[in-house]
Design a protein around this motif. Structure first.
Motif, PDB file in Angstrom:
ATOM      1  N   ASP A 212       0.798  -1.227   0.000  1.00 44.28           N
ATOM      2  CA  ASP A 212       0.000   0.000   0.000  1.00 44.28           C
ATOM      3  C   ASP A 212       0.831   1.278   0.000  1.00 44.28           C
ATOM      4  OD1 ASP A 212      -2.368  -1.359  -0.111  1.00 44.28           O
ATOM      5  OD2 ASP A 212      -2.614  -1.434   2.078  1.00 44.28           O
ATOM      6  N   VAL A 213       2.131   1.131   0.081  1.00 52.89           N
ATOM      7  CA  VAL A 213       2.963   2.335   0.046  1.00 52.89           C
ATOM      8  C   VAL A 213       2.942   2.894  -1.373  1.00 52.89           C
ATOM      9  CG1 VAL A 213       5.316   3.219   0.284  1.00 52.89           C
ATOM     10  CG2 VAL A 213       4.412   1.593   1.958  1.00 52.89           C
ATOM     11  N   GLN A 214       2.575   4.173  -1.479  1.00 47.26           N
ATOM     12  CA  GLN A 214       2.454   4.793  -2.805  1.00 47.26           C
ATOM     13  C   GLN A 214       3.806   5.306  -3.291  1.00 47.26           C
ATOM     14  OE1 GLN A 214      -0.549   6.988  -0.568  1.00 47.26           O
ATOM     15  NE2 GLN A 214      -1.394   7.577  -2.557  1.00 47.26           N
ATOM     16  N   ILE A 215       3.911   5.468  -4.597  1.00 42.80           N
ATOM     17  CA  ILE A 215       5.097   6.100  -5.178  1.00 42.80           C
ATOM     18  C   ILE A 215       4.671   7.357  -5.935  1.00 42.80           C
ATOM     19  CG2 ILE A 215       6.978   5.900  -6.855  1.00 42.80           C
ATOM     20  CD1 ILE A 215       7.146   2.931  -6.209  1.00 42.80           C
ATOM     21  N   MET A 216       5.223   8.480  -5.521  1.00 41.40           N
ATOM     22  CA  MET A 216       5.074   9.712  -6.300  1.00 41.40           C
ATOM     23  C   MET A 216       6.422   9.970  -6.955  1.00 41.40           C
ATOM     24  SD  MET A 216       4.266  13.686  -5.252  1.00 41.40           S
ATOM     25  CE  MET A 216       2.627  13.440  -4.589  1.00 41.40           C
ATOM     26  N   ALA A 217       6.474   9.775  -8.261  1.00 45.34           N
ATOM     27  CA  ALA A 217       7.764   9.914  -8.956  1.00 45.34           C
ATOM     28  C   ALA A 217       8.019  11.361  -9.340  1.00 45.34           C
ATOM     29  CB  ALA A 217       7.774   9.037 -10.205  1.00 45.34           C
ATOM     30  N   TYR A 218       9.188  11.860  -8.953  1.00 46.83           N
ATOM     31  CA  TYR A 218       9.665  13.104  -9.529  1.00 46.83           C
ATOM     32  C   TYR A 218      10.038  12.699 -10.964  1.00 46.83           C
ATOM     33  CZ  TYR A 218      10.775  15.263  -4.862  1.00 46.83           C
ATOM     34  OH  TYR A 218      10.770  15.802  -3.596  1.00 46.83           O
ATOM     35  N   ALA A 219       9.037  12.687 -11.831  1.00 46.24           N
ATOM     36  CA  ALA A 219       9.211  12.070 -13.151  1.00 46.24           C
ATOM     37  C   ALA A 219       9.919  13.018 -14.115  1.00 46.24           C
ATOM     38  CB  ALA A 219       7.853  11.651 -13.700  1.00 46.24           C
ATOM     39  N   ALA A 220       9.467  14.272 -14.115  1.00 47.23           N
ATOM     40  CA  ALA A 220      10.095  15.276 -14.977  1.00 47.23           C
ATOM     41  C   ALA A 220      10.747  16.308 -14.078  1.00 47.23           C
ATOM     42  CB  ALA A 220       9.065  15.918 -15.898  1.00 47.23           C
ATOM     43  N   LYS A 221      11.989  16.020 -13.729  1.00 48.03           N
ATOM     44  CA  LYS A 221      12.718  16.918 -12.843  1.00 48.03           C
ATOM     45  C   LYS A 221      13.888  17.520 -13.616  1.00 48.03           C
ATOM     46  CE  LYS A 221      15.394  17.133  -8.604  1.00 48.03           C
ATOM     47  NZ  LYS A 221      15.709  16.508  -7.318  1.00 48.03           N
ATOM     48  N   TYR A 222      13.907  18.828 -13.641  1.00 52.62           N
ATOM     49  CA  TYR A 222      14.878  19.544 -14.462  1.00 52.62           C
ATOM     50  C   TYR A 222      16.103  19.976 -13.659  1.00 52.62           C
ATOM     51  CZ  TYR A 222      11.357  19.744 -18.115  1.00 52.62           C
ATOM     52  OH  TYR A 222      10.448  19.396 -19.086  1.00 52.62           O
ATOM     53  N   ALA A 223      17.244  20.050 -14.333  1.00 51.56           N
ATOM     54  CA  ALA A 223      18.456  20.624 -13.732  1.00 51.56           C
ATOM     55  C   ALA A 223      18.204  22.124 -13.632  1.00 51.56           C
ATOM     56  CB  ALA A 223      19.659  20.327 -14.618  1.00 51.56           C
ATOM     57  N   SER A 224      18.031  22.621 -12.410  1.00 58.04           N
ATOM     58  CA  SER A 224      17.508  23.973 -12.260  1.00 58.04           C
ATOM     59  C   SER A 224      18.297  24.819 -11.273  1.00 58.04           C
ATOM     60  CB  SER A 224      16.045  23.880 -11.786  1.00 58.04           C
ATOM     61  OG  SER A 224      15.552  25.154 -11.436  1.00 58.04           O
ATOM     62  N   ALA A 225      18.390  26.090 -11.589  1.00 57.33           N
ATOM     63  CA  ALA A 225      19.013  27.049 -10.676  1.00 57.33           C
ATOM     64  C   ALA A 225      18.104  27.348  -9.486  1.00 57.33           C
ATOM     65  CB  ALA A 225      19.317  28.344 -11.421  1.00 57.33           C
ATOM     66  N   PHE A 226      16.841  26.977  -9.602  1.00 54.59           N
ATOM     67  CA  PHE A 226      15.875  27.326  -8.557  1.00 54.59           C
ATOM     68  C   PHE A 226      15.951  26.419  -7.318  1.00 54.59           C
ATOM     69  CE2 PHE A 226      14.131  29.273 -12.379  1.00 54.59           C
ATOM     70  CZ  PHE A 226      13.808  30.544 -11.919  1.00 54.59           C
ATOM     71  N   TYR A 227      16.861  25.432  -7.325  1.00 58.22           N
ATOM     72  CA  TYR A 227      17.017  24.577  -6.142  1.00 58.22           C
ATOM     73  C   TYR A 227      18.023  25.162  -5.144  1.00 58.22           C
ATOM     74  CZ  TYR A 227      15.138  21.102  -9.485  1.00 58.22           C
ATOM     75  OH  TYR A 227      14.403  20.442 -10.429  1.00 58.22           O
TER      76      TYR A 227
END
Ligand SMILES: NCc1[nH]cc(CCC(=O)O)c1CC(=O)O
Ligand SMILES: [Mg+2]
Length: 353
Positions: A212-227
């Motif tokens: 029952d443990v769900q997976i939320m995938a960071y599927a489209a994650k960009y190389a970003s300056a905003f991190y």
């Protein structure tokens, strides 16, 4: 009769009958402003609404007791010891925020090349999950899966000869996901962008009976300056060598985002995410329209910092900018938003009744 956007085409180019216009007024049949003339009228035609159900609140953890530490680059955001995180979980619950997300600041002495602390069943994240789920089992808890809070080099995976290793990293991520899930985490959210990690984690969870443990995938994650501010918050900003462009996506691409999302769904993701948020709303819209999956966006640390800093300088109305930015995610098709504004926005929404 052909109808386009609500008005019969046959009526479009027709001007008014002679003489109906009052002198000194434009001869307009259509006046879109009529539907905006009062608050009740605007409410009647409003297409999207933000509710507290749309919010996921990311919290930063730090070792210690009764400790709260300002994150310099994120005014209003603190690193919290476990007991304080439990208090914030309670606040989230009272505000009817459905889910919180946990990110650790790892003591430098616990960081190493391999990020070994990630798989310690008693690491800070696991301690916090246990403490929160014990007191408030009704709130959802999401844990990030990636090695960057735990590695001395600040990368999300294992490195050899300056290269981030994919398959070797995935094996470690599976173990990281398992210690988190065993601690009681409800949603596993891999943010590492290694290929094949969703399938491997799903298989690992299922084998351990954690069906029952769900997976939320960071599927489209960009190389970003905003991190930037996030890396400050988890203490990897100073140690990060190079950048993450060999695994995070190129910000020039959107077709690639669809391929990434398609793979993660096929591998067993229950929910998908686009990250960052505001600069990538076009991607959110394409993903939602293409796959009709529960789709989330991450309004990341840099987006928060920009609004908070401008507001603190008196350059914009911070509260209005916050609400407008969050509503934009709903308009783009997102089912929810991870945002550091979550508690403030929830308070605002609840005060509006
Ligand atoms: N993989 C770790 C991770 N998980 C969430 C964020 C960023 C979140 C934010 O900026 O608020 C990052 C940073 C990164 O990839 O370098
Ligand atoms: Mg992928």
């Amino acid at each position: 009769m052909a109808i386009k956007y609500g008005r019969p085409i046959e009526l479009r180019e027709v001007s008014r009958r002679e003489g109906t216009a009052v002198p000194h007024t434009l001869d307009l049949t259509v006046r879109p402003r009529r539907n905006r003339k009062a608050e009740w009228a605007r409410r009647m035609v409003r297409e999207n609404v933000l509710t507290t159900d749309d919010l996921i609140w990311p919290l930063f953890l730090i070792d210690g007791n009764n400790k709260r530490e300002q994150v310099a680059s994120m005014p209003g955001v603190e690193r919290l010891s476990v007991d304080q995180a439990v208090r914030e979980a309670e606040r989230a619950m009272k505000l009817t925020i459905p889910c919180i997300a946990l990110f650790p600041y790892t003591e430098p002495s616990l960081r190493d090349e391999e990020g070994s602390e990630a798989t310690n069943p008693n690491n800070l994240v696991c301690q916090a999950v246990r403490a929160i789920k014990k007191e408030f089992p009704e709130i959802g808890v999401l844990c990030d899966v990636a090695l960057d809070p735990f590695t001395s080099h600040g990368h999300d995976g294992l490195i050899s000869d300056g290269k981030i290793l994919n398959d070797e990293t995935v094996a470690v991520l599976v173990r990281q996901a398992l210690v988190q899930a065993e601690a009681g985490c409800d949603i596993i959210a891999p943010s590492d962008m290694m290929d094949g990690r969703v399938a491997a984690i799903r298989e690992g969870l299922d084998r351990s009976g954690l069906l029952d443990v769900q997976i939320m995938a960071y599927a489209a994650k960009y190389a970003s300056a905003f991190y930037g501010p996030f890396r400050d918050a988890i203490g990897s900003a100073k140690t990060l060598t190079g950048d993450k462009r060999t695994y995070q996506m190129d910000s020039a691409n959107t077709d690639e985002a669809l391929r990434e999302v398609e793979l993660d769904i096929a591998e067993g993701a229950d929910m998908v995410m686009v990250k960052p948020g505001m600069p990538y709303l076009d991607v959110v819209r394409r993903v939602k329209d293409t796959f009709a999956m529960p789709t989330f966006a991450y309004q990341v640390s840099g987006e928060y910092a920009m609004i908070a800093a401008a507001a603190n300088n008196g350059w914009l109305d911070g509260e209005r900018a916050m609400m407008e930015s969050l509503l934009a995610f709903k308009r783009a098709g997102a089912d929810g938003v991870l945002s550091y504004f979550a508690p403030k926005a929830a308070e605002k929404l609840r005060s509006q009744g």
